[in-house]
Design a protein around this motif. Structure first.
Motif, PDB file in Angstrom:
ATOM      1  N   UNK A  70       0.831  -1.208   0.000  1.00  0.00           N
ATOM      2  CA  UNK A  70       0.000   0.000   0.000  1.00  0.00           C
ATOM      3  C   UNK A  70       0.867   1.260   0.000  1.00  0.00           C
ATOM      4  N   UNK A  71       2.013   1.189   0.658  1.00  0.00           N
ATOM      5  CA  UNK A  71       2.929   2.330   0.637  1.00  0.00           C
ATOM      6  C   UNK A  71       3.621   2.452  -0.710  1.00  0.00           C
ATOM      7  N   UNK A  72       3.987   1.316  -1.267  1.00  0.00           N
ATOM      8  CA  UNK A  72       4.738   1.318  -2.521  1.00  0.00           C
ATOM      9  C   UNK A  72       3.897   1.794  -3.690  1.00  0.00           C
ATOM     10  N   UNK A  73       2.607   1.442  -3.718  1.00  0.00           N
ATOM     11  CA  UNK A  73       1.760   1.810  -4.843  1.00  0.00           C
ATOM     12  C   UNK A  73       1.564   3.321  -4.899  1.00  0.00           C
ATOM     13  N   UNK A  74       1.844   4.013  -3.778  1.00  0.00           N
ATOM     14  CA  UNK A  74       1.731   5.470  -3.729  1.00  0.00           C
ATOM     15  C   UNK A  74       3.074   6.128  -4.008  1.00  0.00           C
ATOM     16  N   UNK A 113       3.901  -4.289 -11.634  1.00  0.00           N
ATOM     17  CA  UNK A 113       3.578  -3.213 -10.709  1.00  0.00           C
ATOM     18  C   UNK A 113       2.391  -3.626  -9.835  1.00  0.00           C
ATOM     19  N   UNK A 114       2.382  -3.248  -8.564  1.00  0.00           N
ATOM     20  CA  UNK A 114       1.265  -3.618  -7.690  1.00  0.00           C
ATOM     21  C   UNK A 114      -0.023  -2.942  -8.140  1.00  0.00           C
ATOM     22  N   UNK A 115      -1.129  -3.654  -8.013  1.00  0.00           N
ATOM     23  CA  UNK A 115      -2.438  -3.134  -8.395  1.00  0.00           C
ATOM     24  C   UNK A 115      -3.386  -3.222  -7.209  1.00  0.00           C
ATOM     25  N   UNK A 261      13.161  -1.526   2.694  1.00  0.00           N
ATOM     26  CA  UNK A 261      12.584  -1.069   1.447  1.00  0.00           C
ATOM     27  C   UNK A 261      13.015   0.351   1.107  1.00  0.00           C
ATOM     28  N   UNK A 262      13.352   1.159   2.133  1.00  0.00           N
ATOM     29  CA  UNK A 262      13.735   2.545   1.883  1.00  0.00           C
ATOM     30  C   UNK A 262      15.192   2.587   1.467  1.00  0.00           C
TER      31      UNK A 262
END
Length: 628
Positions: A70-74, A113-115, A261-262
């Motif tokens: 959810x963080x990555x998709x943003x 890519x995440x959806x 991840x960062x």
């Protein structure tokens, strides 16, 4: 073809699309495979959560990945992910290997890519996991099955696409089994261990990094040195530093995953020319930047796929399609001056975009107010030669020892400018690096960027009202009272952005409720009501405004602003014009509709009524006010 001359030398800040394309071109993407152990031990081992309920290690891993998606998709929507489980009953992978299941949804590749659909179905996976996928021990004595070997092989195959020069490839491994071959003895164990370690080494040789996120039991700590230290290549101090990272709670694992991840993304690669023919390859990093909502993407109303804009040239006389002209013209003194595309390209190339060293100056010459926008951090590139690294280290040490900063020429084709390179020493505390060594590139202002504050606050005679020593002392005391200890801009989130993304997430995932966002920027009423703060605030007000200052009366008798003067003049004009019409007769005869909107608004303004809305709404508002 005509062109806009202002468009040639437009600044970078004036063209946000150019900034986005530059970042997309120079920044590296990231491909990540989440590798989750699904053995029965992951389900049987539980830890107490914050609300005192037991959570299995498998639930903690699933929750962490869901939160990360959810963080990555943003924040990193162009990165690609794959979710892979090993030690499973069912198998689903391109190699058709036992004990490995790659989770995916329709209309999506395994690594993509995440959806929103992927996140929605992944959140529901835990409820149906035992039925649809299943859990089993993938490494047992008496067999040669090696589910961990198979999982690394599948992950390596998923990360095959993309070049290692432009894509960071990573495997994030979640497990609570510190010795996966503990149930096997003898030569078979040695052989399977050797094969698994070799498979991991092959993946790392291809530019794939493997990160371990270990889960510890309530009574048993995860021992990295048994097997995984060799798998991910930890030894010495790195092995000691990794031991405390094993977590057993959801928040601990979220924090560990967020740190993994960062990663620092390279914004741009620069060539720093020190002397004739002597240069250093540098990577630039954006440490702190203001966060803005994502760019708007136009979608097809039927397929919901992104639209791609194309430009076509049509002949004005015949309507036929024509090719884009290779020449441009600009009207000057009644004649058209033509330019070829090559000539325009040369005009734009004011500078190469690389750094050119001009000289050095004392650090005392670098003022704080020169820093008009966030600086960029520079660090030597791994692709440079050993000599390039030695030159940078020698230059870095000399600048620190002599208290000097370097002045260099930099800039894109649209904004060439001078920059200051300030060396930063490495800071290490408690065995960990707090600040890395490198240089901060500060963009120096042009002369007209610096304006005197006195010009803004001076009166007609040029005099500036200055604070007395007592007022300055009271102000300093107040600041000390309300000063935030160990303040960092990273401690506070933007409430407007948080709300924006919370609404987007609720719409995309079809959630019933929008989560409440805490505004961390609101004043600390409890802290401001402390006796010491209240006393300092009152003393400051008394020193500036005097003993008998009344804030409400001050606002009431304050000088009118330019906007209030304009509003008052407009209202007086509208009232004067309103008296020239017989509104009662116009309403009775139905002739209000013959008046223009401007004329109708004279009545509304004169009677302090809202002036918004279409003509029909304005007429209705007038009739209602007149009682018709």
């Amino acid at each position: 073809m005509d062109f806009d001359p202002d468009d040639i030398f437009r600044d970078d800040e004036d063209d946000p699309d150019a900034q986005l394309s530059l970042l997309d071109k120079d920044s590296t993407k990231e491909y990540v495979v989440y590798l989750v152990d699904a053995s029965p031990k992951m389900f049987s081992t539980s830890c107490p959560s914050e609300d005192q309920t037991d959570e299995s290690h498998f639930h903690i891993a699933i929750s962490c990945i869901s939160h990360s998606l959810k963080t990555q998709i943003i924040s990193r929507s162009y990165d690609q992910v794959a979710i892979c489980f090993f030690n499973t009953r069912e198998r689903k992978n391109l190699q058709d290997l036992n004990g490995v299941f790659v989770f995916n949804v329709g209309e999506r590749e395994y690594l993509d890519r995440p959806t929103a659909r992927l996140i929605k179905e992944f959140d529901l996976l835990e409820e149906s996991f035992s039925k649809n996928i299943g859990s089993q021990h993938g490494i047992v004595s008496g067999t040669r099955e090696n589910s961990l070997y198979n999982a690394i092989w599948v992950a390596q195959a998923l990360l095959r696409k993309g070049s290692a020069k432009t894509v960071d490839k990573r495997i994030l491994l979640f497990t609570n089994e510190d010795d996966p071959f503990g149930s096997i003895k003898g030569a078979i164990k040695s052989d399977m261990t050797r094969m698994t370690l070799q498979r991991a080494k092959d993946a790392q040789d291809l530019g794939i990094s493997i990160d371990l996120l270990p889960l510890s039991g309530p009574d048993e700590a995860f021992n990295v040195s048994l097997f995984y230290a060799d798998l991910i290549g930890l030894e010495g101090d790195d092995l000691v530093d990794s031991m405390p990272s094993a977590g057993n709670k959801l928040e601990d694992m979220k924090d560990q995953l967020r740190k993994r991840m960062f990663t620092k993304r390279i914004v741009k690669r620069l060539k720093f020319t020190v002397f004739n023919g002597l240069s250093i390859e540098l990577n630039s990093y954006a440490l702190i930047r203001p966060t803005n909502p994502g760019a708007i993407t136009w979608l097809d109303s039927v397929t919901n796929l992104p639209l791609k804009s194309e430009r076509t040239f049509i002949c004005a006389d015949t309507g036929a399609l024509v090719e884009e002209s290779t020449r441009r013209f600009h009207a000057y003194k009644n004649q058209n001056i033509t330019f070829s595309m090559k000539e325009l390209s040369e005009i734009k190339r004011v500078s190469t975009g690389h750094l050119l060293l001009l000289g050095f100056k004392p650090l005392s010459c670098l003022r704080d107010y020169y820093n008009l926008k966030p600086s960029t951090f520079l660090y030597p590139s791994d692709e440079g030669t050993d000599g390039s690294m030695c030159i940078f280290i020698a230059l870095h040490r000399s600048m620190i020892q002599l208290n000097r900063f370097a002045v260099a020429f930099s800039g894109s084709s649209a904004r060439p400018q001078l920059v200051a390179l300030v060396a930063q020493e490495e800071v290490i505390q408690s065995g960990g690096q707090i600040e890395p060594p490198g240089m901060h590139m500060i963009y120096l202002p042009y002369s007209d960027d610096i304006r005197l504050v006195e010009e803004r606050f001076s009166d007609k005679s040029g005099m500036v009202t200055r604070a007395s020593d007592d007022q300055i002392k009271k102000a300093a005391d107040l600041i000390k009272r309300i000063d935030l200890k160990d303040f960092s801009v990273c401690q506070f989130t933007n409430p407007a952005l948080q709300r924006h993304y919370a609404v987007l997430q609720a719409l995309a995932l079809e959630e019933d409720e929008i989560p409440e966002m805490k505004d961390e920027t609101s004043p600390d009423e409890e802290g401001l009501s402390r006796p010491g703060v209240v006393k300092a605030l009152e003393e400051f007000k008394t020193s500036v405004y005097g003993e008998n200052y009344d804030e409400e009366s001050e606002h009431g008798i304050g000088k009118p602003t330019e906007a209030s003067k304009k509003r008052k003049a407009h209202a007086e004009f509208a009232a004067k014009e309103c008296e020239t019409y017989d509104w009662g007769e116009l309403a009775d005869t139905g002739k209000l509709k013959d008046l223009t909107v401007v004329e109708l608004k004279y009545y509304l303004t004169a009677h302090n009524l809202p002036v918004s809305g279409k003509k029909e709404a304005i007429i209705s508002r007038i009739l209602t006010h007149m009682g018709k």
